[in-house]
Design an enzyme around this catalytic site. Structure first.
Site, mmCIF file in Angstrom:
data_model
loop_
_atom_site.group_PDB
_atom_site.id
_atom_site.type_symbol
_atom_site.label_atom_id
_atom_site.label_comp_id
_atom_site.label_asym_id
_atom_site.label_seq_id
_atom_site.Cartn_x
_atom_site.Cartn_y
_atom_site.Cartn_z
ATOM 1 C CG ASP A 129 43.423 67.297 29.739
ATOM 2 O OD1 ASP A 129 44.150 68.296 29.960
ATOM 3 O OD2 ASP A 129 42.743 67.154 28.706
ATOM 4 C CB CYS A 130 44.442 61.768 33.309
ATOM 5 S SG CYS A 130 45.494 61.329 31.913
#
Lengths: 386, 137
Positions: A129-130
């Site tokens: 996600d990052c």
């Protein structure tokens, strides 16, 4: 009557430090004696330029947009380590190209970077996600990188075996091509100019010592891997040192391929010739006595590399004066000897270092911690079979 | 006295003839075999350096030709790229003739081409590929 690091640095600052190389000091000690030489000379420079496989560089590539957490990384088709933070990596000298094999490896990637060449970076990721990006294929150059520093876990071997081959077949090793029937002997050292043979008991060299590394100023970061302090007396006056080693660090961006060269040994793989110079402050007479060491007093084993075991048999002990003569006696036969490390280039480094100290561009750094005295040499054991 | 490196090509029917005997006996040639691939009944190749008077070498090569043995003077030599060479000495470990050696004072690599046997072992032994074969026609 001794001198301190501070006193010698003050002389360097004033431009009147007396600096000579470890080869030049031999004649000075012979002429004037240890005591007088220790009084007159402030710094002795040592150097080596030879193949050192345990070399590599840490790199930070900078972040792409969108960013990627690189898991698998290739530089010019050579795999680099992807197990650090998102865009940090380590490229090792002996990692081989996946397309070119033994002709090109991590060492060549490092040399290409040093020479300002473009290097292709390919990386893959599982995506997070990052760090959503899954892959990247781009070109990098040394100046674009945030950090690139050489960090070599094992360099500057104090002493190393000479190699030969008693078998009937030619063998290809990191000690070069060894001809059958003891057809040759190879050795790799700068001998009486070699750093750790001139301060064998680490009176002046330790963690934090400032050194010449690959064309710039670097540091001793730690004991080298497999560091061991040991010695054996060899009659009449010789000594055979074991294998003290150094871990060294320095800024790749300031290095030059004249002193950091990629190499490939036939059917062995790639390695890196690393140029290292270490200044030794003449603190007292004992330090000077060590500095006056000569090739004829430094011994090593001639080891049979055709024996595929951890402990290879030694055929004889030999000193570096004999090895440098071009041939030695082995089992009653005259065998030609050949060096693998460049004494010519090592001398150039010792002279360069001498020059920069004389000009006040290089100062001595007192070690912040001494090298360990108690390291052993542990083998790797196989799991016990039930 | 003249020195000449040549490759001799033997047709299958000539490999059982004592050619080198005639070189010595009839033409007073001193020779050094650099490379040999000769098997009875098969096409063969012999690379050698001939040493003798110019006239004798010429006549010896004529003799070869008249027996169906083809020849070609050597068309390559070993070259060292001085800029690439680090003077490490790895090539001297495999040089069989002492053509590559270290100067014992300067520790620079010296290449004495007259001693080179063109075995090409040095090319692969060089860790930085500073040695190459130069072909010429």
């Amino acid at each position: 009557m001794g001198k301190t690091f501070d006193e010698i640095n003050e002389k360097i600052r004033q431009g009147n430090a007396v600096v000579v190389t470890a080869e030049e000091i031999i004649g000075i000690v012979e002429e004037k004696g240890v005591k007088e030489a220790a009084r007159q000379v402030d710094v002795v420079t040592t150097a080596t330029f030879g193949p050192m496989c345990s070399s590599g560089a840490f790199i930070n590539f900078g972040h792409s947009d969108p960013p990627i957490r690189m898991n698998k990384i290739w530089l010019n088709d050579v795999s680099a380590y992807g197990g650090l933070a998102a865009v940090d990596s380590y490229i090792g000298a002996t990692e081989l190209s996946e397309s070119k094999g033994m002709e090109y490896g991590g060492a060549h990637v490092i040399e290409d970077l040093v020479n300002g060449k473009k290097v292709r970076l390919v990386a893959k990721s599982h995506g997070t996600d990052c760090y959503p990006r899954l892959d990247i294929d781009t070109d990098i150059t040394l100046k674009d990188l945030n950090q690139a520093y050489l960090f070599n876990p094992r360099n500057v071997y104090q002493n190393y075996n000479a190699a030969t081959n008693t078998s009937k077949d030619i063998i290809y090793t990191y000690m070069g091509t060894l001809l059958p029937g003891c057809g040759n002997v190879t050795y790799s050292t700068s001998g009486e100019l070699s750093p750790l043979l001139n301060d064998p008991e680490f009176r002046t060299i330790g963690i934090g010592t400032r050194i010449f590394l690959g064309g710039t100023q670097g540091y001793i970061a730690w004991e080298g891997t497999q560091f061991i302090l040991d010695k054996e007396r060899v009659d009449p006056e010789g000594t055979m040192y074991a294998g003290a080693t150094l871990a060294v660090i320095g800024d790749l961006k300031k290095m030059s391929s004249r002193y950091l060269r990629a190499a490939s040994f036939e059917r062995y793989g790639t390695t890196m010739f690393v140029g290292v110079g270490i200044p030794i402050p003449v603190l007292d007479e004992e330090v000077m006595a060590f500095l006056s060491v000569q090739n004829r007093d430094i011994y090593t084993n001639v080891v049979d590399y055709s024996v595929p075991r951890r402990s290879k048999p030694s055929l004889r002990k030999v000193n570096y004066e004999e090895l440098r003569s071009g041939s030695i006696e082995l089992n009653g036969k005259t065998v030609q000897t050949a060096p693998l490390s460049s004494l010519n280039r090592a001398r150039e480094i010792a002279a360069l270092l001498k020059g920069s100290i004389e000009k006040g561009e290089f100062f001595l750094q007192e070690p912040i911690q001494a090298m360990p005295k108690d390291r052993g040499f542990n083998p790797l054991k196989d799991r016990a079979v039930k | 006295m003249k020195k000449l490196k040549v490759i001799l090509y033997f047709p299958p029917e000539s490999t059982d003839k004592p050619f080198t005997y005639h070189l010595v006996k009839d033409f007073d040639i001193v020779f050094n075999i650099l490379q040999a691939e000769v098997q009875p009944g098969k096409r063969g190749r012999l690379t050698m350096e001939l040493q003798g008077s110019e006239k004798n070498i010429e006549e010896a090569l004529e003799f070869a030709k008249s027996h169906g043995i083809g020849y070609r003077p050597f068309n390559k030599n070993i070259v060292r790229n001085q800029g690439e060479c680090m003077d490490c000495g790895a090539c001297t470990a495999v040089c069989p003739s002492g053509a590559l050696y270290m100067d014992k004072k300067s520790w620079e690599l010296i290449f004495d081409e007259s001693k080179c046997l063109l075995c090409e072992l040095c090319i692969k032994a060089c860790p930085v590929k500073a040695i190459d074969v130069n072909m010429f026609v």
